[in-house]
Design a protein around this motif. Structure first.
Motif: not given
Length: 186
Positions: A69-89
């Motif tokens: 945890e001291a090295e990675i407390a939390t992760t944001l996984l971001v998808f800029p090339r996919a899941l543009a539709s909220f329903d698909d997301y």
């Protein structure tokens, strides 16, 4: 057709959103200490196909679990090339939750969801409250349950946070929020 987003620009916009919305509007009272910390991991996935999205999610889940945890407390996984539709997301978010459970990590890692078109069911499309879960790109936040428990236990009234956020966002108004939102992309 516009060119695909550059991962560095995606990360900068994500960090600007965290600074301006999540921390700047105090939507998450626990986020400020991690804002500039190297323990906040932002992983920008270039995946576009479903199987690649699942692999990206599982890789980040594994990385979070195999790193202190001291090295990675939390992760944001971001998808800029996919899941543009909220329903698909939302469909993929269900898949991610299923994968989390299949990995035996339900109760160890929890997921929070953010999307540019986030809309809470039952609320008017124009409601300011949607901005509490809007992000520049489709994003899944992987949180360590133990860390969340520690933070929530130390907060005087964690159950009041969502209601306070709605009140604050409504007081600011949709026009002000839209202006702040557009500034993320300028």
């Amino acid at each position: 057709m516009s060119p695909p987003p550059v991962p560095g620009a995606v990360e900068r916009q994500t960090r600007a959103w965290l600074a301006e919305f999540v921390v700047g509007l105090n939507l998450c009272p626990f986020a400020r200490p991690l804002l500039d910390s190297p323990a906040l991991r932002i992983s920008v996935s270039t995946a576009a196909e479903r199987a690649a999205l699942q692999r990206a999610f599982l890789q980040e889940l594994d990385k979070l679990q195999s790193t202190p945890e001291a090295e990675i407390a939390t992760t944001l996984l971001v998808f800029p090339r996919a899941l543009a539709s909220f329903d698909d997301y939302l469909d993929f978010l269900d898949e991610a939750q299923f994968l989390l459970e299949q990995a035996g990590l339900d109760g160890v890692v929890q997921l929070a969801s953010f999307h540019p078109d986030y809309c809470f069911e039952g609320e008017a499309e124009s409601a300011a409250s949607h901005f509490s879960n809007r992000s520049p790109w489709p994003t899944i936040h992987l949180l360590r349950e133990a860390m969340v428990t520690r933070l929530v236990t130390g907060h005087p009234d964690p159950e009041a946070i969502p209601g306070a956020n709605v009140e604050h966002l409504n007081a600011l108004g949709r026009e002000t929020l839209e202006t702040r939102w557009q500034a993320l992309f300028d």
